[in-house]
Design a protein around this motif. Sequence first.
Motif, PDB file in Angstrom:
ATOM      1  N   UNK A  52       0.832  -1.211   0.000  1.00 38.26           N
ATOM      2  CA  UNK A  52       0.000   0.000   0.000  1.00 38.26           C
ATOM      3  C   UNK A  52       0.863   1.257   0.000  1.00 38.26           C
ATOM      4  N   UNK A  53       1.891   1.280   0.829  1.00 39.44           N
ATOM      5  CA  UNK A  53       2.737   2.479   0.911  1.00 39.44           C
ATOM      6  C   UNK A  53       3.516   2.683  -0.385  1.00 39.44           C
ATOM      7  N   UNK A  54       3.987   1.607  -1.014  1.00 39.15           N
ATOM      8  CA  UNK A  54       4.687   1.736  -2.304  1.00 39.15           C
ATOM      9  C   UNK A  54       3.738   2.248  -3.381  1.00 39.15           C
ATOM     10  N   UNK A  62       5.112  10.722  -3.611  1.00 38.61           N
ATOM     11  CA  UNK A  62       5.372  11.047  -2.210  1.00 38.61           C
ATOM     12  C   UNK A  62       4.556  10.088  -1.364  1.00 38.61           C
ATOM     13  N   UNK A  63       5.024   9.832  -0.160  1.00 35.63           N
ATOM     14  CA  UNK A  63       4.318   8.914   0.721  1.00 35.63           C
ATOM     15  C   UNK A  63       4.948   8.904   2.100  1.00 35.63           C
ATOM     16  N   UNK A  64       4.917   7.763   2.723  1.00 33.97           N
ATOM     17  CA  UNK A  64       5.478   7.621   4.067  1.00 33.97           C
ATOM     18  C   UNK A  64       6.925   7.161   4.008  1.00 33.97           C
ATOM     19  N   UNK A  65       7.673   7.641   4.993  1.00 38.35           N
ATOM     20  CA  UNK A  65       9.089   7.306   5.135  1.00 38.35           C
ATOM     21  C   UNK A  65       9.301   6.447   6.380  1.00 38.35           C
ATOM     22  N   UNK A  66      10.423   5.779   6.421  1.00 36.28           N
ATOM     23  CA  UNK A  66      10.969   5.277   7.683  1.00 36.28           C
ATOM     24  C   UNK A  66      11.648   6.486   8.317  1.00 36.28           C
ATOM     25  N   UNK A  79       3.665  12.036   4.298  1.00 33.70           N
ATOM     26  CA  UNK A  79       2.510  12.636   3.637  1.00 33.70           C
ATOM     27  C   UNK A  79       1.875  11.641   2.681  1.00 33.70           C
ATOM     28  N   UNK A  80       0.575  11.524   2.789  1.00 33.05           N
ATOM     29  CA  UNK A  80      -0.173  10.597   1.949  1.00 33.05           C
ATOM     30  C   UNK A  80      -1.338  11.360   1.335  1.00 33.05           C
ATOM     31  N   UNK A  81      -1.477  11.255   0.043  1.00 35.28           N
ATOM     32  CA  UNK A  81      -2.558  11.953  -0.665  1.00 35.28           C
ATOM     33  C   UNK A  81      -3.881  11.269  -0.362  1.00 35.28           C
ATOM     34  N   UNK A  82      -4.826  12.049   0.164  1.00 32.78           N
ATOM     35  CA  UNK A  82      -6.184  11.580   0.471  1.00 32.78           C
ATOM     36  C   UNK A  82      -7.134  12.517  -0.259  1.00 32.78           C
ATOM     37  N   UNK A  83      -7.624  12.096  -1.420  1.00 26.80           N
ATOM     38  CA  UNK A  83      -8.440  12.990  -2.239  1.00 26.80           C
ATOM     39  C   UNK A  83      -7.581  14.147  -2.719  1.00 26.80           C
ATOM     40  N   UNK A  84      -8.013  15.371  -2.414  1.00 30.35           N
ATOM     41  CA  UNK A  84      -7.233  16.550  -2.794  1.00 30.35           C
ATOM     42  C   UNK A  84      -6.254  16.981  -1.703  1.00 30.35           C
ATOM     43  N   UNK A  85      -6.280  16.314  -0.571  1.00 31.65           N
ATOM     44  CA  UNK A  85      -5.483  16.720   0.583  1.00 31.65           C
ATOM     45  C   UNK A  85      -4.213  15.887   0.726  1.00 31.65           C
ATOM     46  N   UNK A  86      -3.200  16.514   1.286  1.00 35.99           N
ATOM     47  CA  UNK A  86      -2.003  15.812   1.728  1.00 35.99           C
ATOM     48  C   UNK A  86      -2.146  15.626   3.230  1.00 35.99           C
ATOM     49  N   UNK A  87      -2.347  14.394   3.642  1.00 40.05           N
ATOM     50  CA  UNK A  87      -2.517  14.079   5.055  1.00 40.05           C
ATOM     51  C   UNK A  87      -1.168  13.690   5.644  1.00 40.05           C
ATOM     52  N   UNK A  88      -0.877  14.237   6.806  1.00 41.80           N
ATOM     53  CA  UNK A  88       0.370  13.912   7.501  1.00 41.80           C
ATOM     54  C   UNK A  88       0.067  12.924   8.623  1.00 41.80           C
ATOM     55  N   UNK A  89       0.819  11.860   8.644  1.00 42.93           N
ATOM     56  CA  UNK A  89       0.689  10.880   9.704  1.00 42.93           C
ATOM     57  C   UNK A  89       2.053  10.571  10.298  1.00 42.93           C
ATOM     58  N   UNK A  90       2.063  10.213  11.569  1.00 38.62           N
ATOM     59  CA  UNK A  90       3.300   9.884  12.264  1.00 38.62           C
ATOM     60  C   UNK A  90       3.009   8.769  13.256  1.00 38.62           C
ATOM     61  N   UNK A  91       3.727   7.670  13.118  1.00 36.82           N
ATOM     62  CA  UNK A  91       3.531   6.506  13.978  1.00 36.82           C
ATOM     63  C   UNK A  91       4.887   6.151  14.581  1.00 36.82           C
ATOM     64  N   UNK A  92       5.090   6.609  15.810  1.00 40.78           N
ATOM     65  CA  UNK A  92       6.376   6.406  16.485  1.00 40.78           C
ATOM     66  C   UNK A  92       6.344   5.194  17.397  1.00 40.78           C
ATOM     67  N   UNK A  93       7.503   4.589  17.595  1.00 39.55           N
ATOM     68  CA  UNK A  93       7.630   3.544  18.600  1.00 39.55           C
ATOM     69  C   UNK A  93       7.351   4.197  19.954  1.00 39.55           C
TER      70      UNK A  93
END
Length: 160
Positions: A52-54, A62-66, A79-93
């Motif tokens: 999915x991320x690839x 553009x997408x998610x990084x390590x 940053x992940x494109x959601x419709x017309x928006x660039x959504x920022x997500x962060x999932x930390x240990x």
Amino acid sequence: MTTRSDAISFGSLDDIPPATLIAHMSDPRMAEHMPLLNGRWDQDDVARFMAAKKAYWQRDGLGHWAIFYDGTYVGWGGFQKEGDDWDYGLVLRPECFGFGMAITHKALEFARSDPRISSVTFLLPPSRTKLAALRRIGAEFEKSVDYENEMFSRFRLLIS
């Protein structure tokens, strides 16, 4: 503890061994603020996640990084494109939760340099009640949204 921005780097999710992602995403503390996370991860979950991320990278460039701190994996996001928006997500240990704002500032520097991004959205579950840091960077509540049958609060930050 002061987080050094020069110690933060973004890399490819391919740089993370599947066992590391499995351990990270299977930690029960992750589910507290991730209503879409359903139980322990396994190799199949990692394969679906990576595919999915690839696909986002191929579709949008553009997408998610390590994310690394001093070369050590601390989480993933971007940053992940959601419709017309660039959504920022962060999932930390969990042991790296304190790095969140420093990583977000560095990611927003990237967003400001990318002409495709005029604003960034943040989707937060109702369990996220400490929002002062988000407001300090200028993000404003926009509306509640249903995403995959879960409710989230959407905030927006104008970049340009």
